[in-house]
Design a protein around this motif. Structure first.
Motif, PDB file in Angstrom:
ATOM      1  N   TYR A   1       0.841  -1.196   0.000  1.00 45.72           N
ATOM      2  CA  TYR A   1       0.000   0.000   0.000  1.00 45.72           C
ATOM      3  C   TYR A   1       0.873   1.242   0.000  1.00 45.72           C
ATOM      4  CZ  TYR A   1      -3.931  -3.019   1.340  1.00 45.72           C
ATOM      5  OH  TYR A   1      -4.889  -3.996   1.356  1.00 45.72           O
ATOM      6  N   ASP A   2       0.403   2.281  -0.679  1.00 47.49           N
ATOM      7  CA  ASP A   2       1.023   3.594  -0.613  1.00 47.49           C
ATOM      8  C   ASP A   2       0.614   4.215   0.723  1.00 47.49           C
ATOM      9  OD1 ASP A   2       1.207   6.538  -0.807  1.00 47.49           O
ATOM     10  OD2 ASP A   2       1.813   6.167  -2.885  1.00 47.49           O
ATOM     11  N   MET A   3       1.581   4.533   1.576  1.00 47.58           N
ATOM     12  CA  MET A   3       1.258   4.996   2.921  1.00 47.58           C
ATOM     13  C   MET A   3       0.614   6.374   2.934  1.00 47.58           C
ATOM     14  SD  MET A   3       4.377   3.563   5.301  1.00 47.58           S
ATOM     15  CE  MET A   3       5.721   4.181   4.267  1.00 47.58           C
ATOM     16  N   SER A   4       0.849   7.174   1.907  1.00 45.69           N
ATOM     17  CA  SER A   4       0.292   8.523   1.895  1.00 45.69           C
ATOM     18  C   SER A   4      -1.132   8.563   1.354  1.00 45.69           C
ATOM     19  CB  SER A   4       1.180   9.460   1.076  1.00 45.69           C
ATOM     20  OG  SER A   4       1.286   9.004  -0.266  1.00 45.69           O
ATOM     21  N   THR A   5      -1.444   7.702   0.386  1.00 48.78           N
ATOM     22  CA  THR A   5      -2.770   7.718  -0.233  1.00 48.78           C
ATOM     23  C   THR A   5      -3.662   6.577   0.214  1.00 48.78           C
ATOM     24  OG1 THR A   5      -2.109   6.365  -2.143  1.00 48.78           O
ATOM     25  CG2 THR A   5      -1.738   8.753  -2.277  1.00 48.78           C
ATOM     26  N   GLY A   6      -3.065   5.509   0.768  1.00 43.54           N
ATOM     27  CA  GLY A   6      -3.835   4.337   1.146  1.00 43.54           C
ATOM     28  C   GLY A   6      -4.150   3.417  -0.019  1.00 43.54           C
ATOM     29  N   GLU A   7      -3.659   3.747  -1.211  1.00 45.90           N
ATOM     30  CA  GLU A   7      -3.955   2.944  -2.396  1.00 45.90           C
ATOM     31  C   GLU A   7      -3.143   1.655  -2.392  1.00 45.90           C
ATOM     32  OE1 GLU A   7      -3.415   3.214  -7.295  1.00 45.90           O
ATOM     33  OE2 GLU A   7      -2.901   4.908  -5.992  1.00 45.90           O
ATOM     34  N   GLU A   8      -3.792   0.554  -2.756  1.00 48.52           N
ATOM     35  CA  GLU A   8      -3.058  -0.707  -2.905  1.00 48.52           C
ATOM     36  C   GLU A   8      -2.248  -0.644  -4.194  1.00 48.52           C
ATOM     37  OE1 GLU A   8      -4.558  -4.907  -1.870  1.00 48.52           O
ATOM     38  OE2 GLU A   8      -4.736  -4.822  -4.066  1.00 48.52           O
ATOM     39  N   THR A   9      -0.955  -0.956  -4.093  1.00 52.23           N
ATOM     40  CA  THR A   9      -0.068  -0.810  -5.244  1.00 52.23           C
ATOM     41  C   THR A   9       0.430  -2.139  -5.797  1.00 52.23           C
ATOM     42  OG1 THR A   9       1.820  -0.568  -3.734  1.00 52.23           O
ATOM     43  CG2 THR A   9       0.729   1.458  -4.480  1.00 52.23           C
ATOM     44  N   ALA A  10       0.364  -3.212  -4.997  1.00 56.86           N
ATOM     45  CA  ALA A  10       0.853  -4.514  -5.467  1.00 56.86           C
ATOM     46  C   ALA A  10       0.277  -5.608  -4.585  1.00 56.86           C
ATOM     47  CB  ALA A  10       2.379  -4.564  -5.447  1.00 56.86           C
ATOM     48  N   VAL A  11       0.252  -6.827  -5.127  1.00 56.21           N
ATOM     49  CA  VAL A  11      -0.172  -7.995  -4.368  1.00 56.21           C
ATOM     50  C   VAL A  11       0.539  -9.211  -4.939  1.00 56.21           C
ATOM     51  CG1 VAL A  11      -2.199  -8.391  -5.824  1.00 56.21           C
ATOM     52  CG2 VAL A  11      -2.144  -9.321  -3.488  1.00 56.21           C
ATOM     53  N   THR A  12       0.958 -10.121  -4.078  1.00 58.03           N
ATOM     54  CA  THR A  12       1.677 -11.303  -4.556  1.00 58.03           C
ATOM     55  C   THR A  12       0.708 -12.326  -5.124  1.00 58.03           C
ATOM     56  OG1 THR A  12       1.587 -12.228  -2.308  1.00 58.03           O
ATOM     57  CG2 THR A  12       3.596 -11.059  -2.961  1.00 58.03           C
ATOM     58  N   GLU A  13       1.116 -12.946  -6.194  1.00 55.52           N
ATOM     59  CA  GLU A  13       0.379 -14.048  -6.804  1.00 55.52           C
ATOM     60  C   GLU A  13       1.395 -15.095  -7.244  1.00 55.52           C
ATOM     61  OE1 GLU A  13      -2.067 -12.745  -9.988  1.00 55.52           O
ATOM     62  OE2 GLU A  13      -3.200 -11.330  -8.765  1.00 55.52           O
ATOM     63  N   PRO A  14       1.190 -16.393  -6.960  1.00 55.14           N
ATOM     64  CA  PRO A  14       0.062 -16.916  -6.188  1.00 55.14           C
ATOM     65  C   PRO A  14       0.175 -16.572  -4.714  1.00 55.14           C
ATOM     66  CG  PRO A  14       1.663 -18.639  -6.568  1.00 55.14           C
ATOM     67  CD  PRO A  14       2.157 -17.436  -7.322  1.00 55.14           C
ATOM     68  N   LEU A  15      -0.781 -17.069  -3.918  1.00 51.85           N
ATOM     69  CA  LEU A  15      -0.759 -16.810  -2.489  1.00 51.85           C
ATOM     70  C   LEU A  15       0.489 -17.424  -1.869  1.00 51.85           C
ATOM     71  CD1 LEU A  15      -4.523 -17.485  -1.677  1.00 51.85           C
ATOM     72  CD2 LEU A  15      -3.424 -15.387  -2.461  1.00 51.85           C
ATOM     73  N   LEU A  16       1.009 -16.773  -0.824  1.00 51.13           N
ATOM     74  CA  LEU A  16       2.283 -17.190  -0.254  1.00 51.13           C
ATOM     75  C   LEU A  16       2.150 -18.135   0.923  1.00 51.13           C
ATOM     76  CD1 LEU A  16       4.345 -13.875  -0.339  1.00 51.13           C
ATOM     77  CD2 LEU A  16       4.259 -15.718  -2.026  1.00 51.13           C
TER      78      LEU A  16
ATOM     79  N   ASN B   1      10.708  -3.309  -3.450  1.00 49.02           N
ATOM     80  CA  ASN B   1      10.822  -2.205  -4.406  1.00 49.02           C
ATOM     81  C   ASN B   1      10.547  -2.635  -5.841  1.00 49.02           C
ATOM     82  OD1 ASN B   1      11.545  -0.058  -2.612  1.00 49.02           O
ATOM     83  ND2 ASN B   1      13.576  -0.972  -2.401  1.00 49.02           N
ATOM     84  N   ASP B   2      10.199  -3.909  -6.032  1.00 49.13           N
ATOM     85  CA  ASP B   2       9.935  -4.448  -7.372  1.00 49.13           C
ATOM     86  C   ASP B   2       8.606  -5.183  -7.375  1.00 49.13           C
ATOM     87  OD1 ASP B   2      10.149  -5.213 -10.011  1.00 49.13           O
ATOM     88  OD2 ASP B   2      11.693  -6.740  -9.657  1.00 49.13           O
ATOM     89  N   ALA B   3       7.546  -4.465  -7.033  1.00 49.61           N
ATOM     90  CA  ALA B   3       6.182  -5.000  -7.072  1.00 49.61           C
ATOM     91  C   ALA B   3       6.038  -6.282  -6.256  1.00 49.61           C
ATOM     92  CB  ALA B   3       5.742  -5.234  -8.514  1.00 49.61           C
ATOM     93  N   LEU B   4       6.744  -6.365  -5.130  1.00 52.05           N
ATOM     94  CA  LEU B   4       6.670  -7.502  -4.212  1.00 52.05           C
ATOM     95  C   LEU B   4       7.110  -8.801  -4.876  1.00 52.05           C
ATOM     96  CD1 LEU B   4       3.342  -6.763  -2.277  1.00 52.05           C
ATOM     97  CD2 LEU B   4       5.622  -5.808  -1.943  1.00 52.05           C
ATOM     98  N   ARG B   5       8.113  -8.717  -5.715  1.00 46.82           N
ATOM     99  CA  ARG B   5       8.635  -9.907  -6.390  1.00 46.82           C
ATOM    100  C   ARG B   5       9.275 -10.844  -5.364  1.00 46.82           C
ATOM    101  NH1 ARG B   5      13.781 -10.907  -7.911  1.00 46.82           N
ATOM    102  NH2 ARG B   5      14.351  -8.715  -7.534  1.00 46.82           N
TER     103      ARG B   5
END
Length: 412
Positions: A335-350, A389-393
């Motif tokens: 999440y972007d801490m300033s806007t609250g927007e979700e910016t990335a999510v891992t796939e598949p589930l971890l 820093n790389d979309a939760l790679r």
């Protein structure tokens, strides 16, 4: 154990001490000078029995409460080290070097052999052998806080002992000094003193600054109702309170306490009760009830509430980095801490987290350093290394022979 990588070979093993930072070398030249014969005999930053490196020497301490098995995973070499079995362990904490395995009858101390020394304008990184140190008294509710000189052990009843850090570094617990009185929260070493909360009856707790023997030397004006949670940052010591936080700072020998209020009434179940952050960062995270996370920017003296999905664990590397949240869907969300927007999510589930999230087992944790985050997956017997820093790679996956229900990172 096996290691699976999505980015190629493992990080090279320990770098040569000859690659130490230019800033450190510059200071050494300035301090020693060409005429100082000791400059070649004892290098700047020398620690007996340890090897100095040019990069962080991170290790993960791991524990399986079900079996009592413990391990140390070296993140530089990828090797795993067996350590003594500890039955009945329910919690694992660290001060950056030592791991504290908390059990019903005491707390076992393990020297991870990885740590850093911060000299302000530069940092030294060290690695040494892993060694067992000993057993501290104190069952559930025991809190341990450290700095470079002292380790304070506060029991559930508020009594506190102070151990010499030098003793622990030599592999022994030594003889602690018992502080007078009792305290309303963990005693926190800071700025060559001890920060403590004292309480008179049912009144709100107040900050007391003690010397290392327990003598009160300052009492900055303060009030902290229902204290829960604490953290040491570059800006000072943060203490969680019912209406926000207290920031205790030292400046040229003078201690002050400043309230950082929520700015609104926050129900007890939604207050920040346990802070998580990257060591030395001044951005703290804490669960805000079941579906949100508090972000406390200590520099700006500001709280931000980020609405998320159901929270299992949260952490962040600090300003400019994403807020990392493990949610009950088993995925890591950014999440972007300033806007609250979700910016990335891992796939598949971890990881499979519903059982942990309901309190039937230790919940997974997110450990963060300057370049990577680490997430333990007890059910899958593995640990994930995440490039936040790389979309939760997922950069590496470490397969283990134990269920790593407990995890803490050292060497930072």
């Amino acid at each position: 154990m096996s290691v699976r990588s999505r980015t190629g070979p493992l990080i090279p093993a320990l770098l040569s001490a000859a690659l130490l930072t230019a800033g450190c070398a510059g200071q050494e030249d300035a301090e020693s000078g060409p005429e100082d014969p000791s400059s070649s005999a004892t290098p700047h930053g020398y620690v007996e029995g340890a090897t100095e490196a040019a990069e962080q020497q991170s290790r993960l301490l791991l524990g399986d409460p079900g079996t009592g098995d413990t391990r140390v995973l070296d993140l530089i070499t990828g090797k795993i080290h067996d350590t003594a079995r500890r039955a009945g362990v329910t919690e694992l904490t660290t001060d950056g070097r030592f791991g504290y395995f908390h059990g019903a009858d005491g707390t076992h101390v393990l020297d991870s052999g990885a740590w850093m020394v911060d000299h302000g304008d530069h940092v030294h990184y060290y690695r040494a052998k892993i060694q067992e140190v000993g057993e501290l008294p104190g069952g559930p509710g025991t809190s341990i806080r450290s700095d470079a000189g002292a380790t304070a052990v506060t029991a559930a009843d508020g009594t506190a002992d102070v151990h010499s850090r030098a003793d622990l570094e030599k592999g022994t617990l030594g003889t602690p000094a018992r502080l007078p009185g009792t305290y309303a929260g963990p005693v926190v070493p800071y700025a060559e003193h001890l920060i403590a909360l004292t309480r008179d009856g049912d009144a709100p707790a107040k900050v007391a600054v003690l010397d290392r023997s327990g003598k009160r030397v300052a009492a900055p004006e303060s009030e902290c109702e229902d204290p829960r949670g604490d953290a040491v940052t570059r800006r000072g010591v943060v203490l969680g309170c019912a209406d926000g936080a207290l920031l205790v700072r030292e400046d040229d020998g003078t201690f002050t306490a400043e309230k950082i209020a929520y700015g609104e009434d926050v129900p007890k179940k939604e207050r920040a009760a346990r802070f998580r952050h990257r060591p030395d960062s001044s951005t703290l995270t804490a669960a805000a009830g079941g579906n949100a996370v508090w972000v406390l920017d200590v520099t700006k003296r500001a709280w931000t509430r980020v609405e998320t999905g159901p929270v299992v664990a949260a952490n962040t590397a600090g300003e400019g980095s994403p807020l990392l949240v493990l949610e009950t869907d088993g995925a890591l969300h950014g999440y972007d801490m300033s806007t609250g927007e979700e910016t990335a999510v891992t796939e598949p589930l971890l990881t499979d987290v519903p059982e942990a999230a309901t309190g039937e087992a230790p919940a997974p944790v997110i450990e963060v350093d300057r370049s990577r985050a680490y997430l333990n997956d007890p059910a899958g017997r593995r640990v994930y290394e995440i490039d936040y820093n790389d979309a939760l790679r997922v950069a590496r996956t470490f397969d283990l022979d134990v269920r790593p229900s407990l995890m803490a990172e050292t060497g930072r």
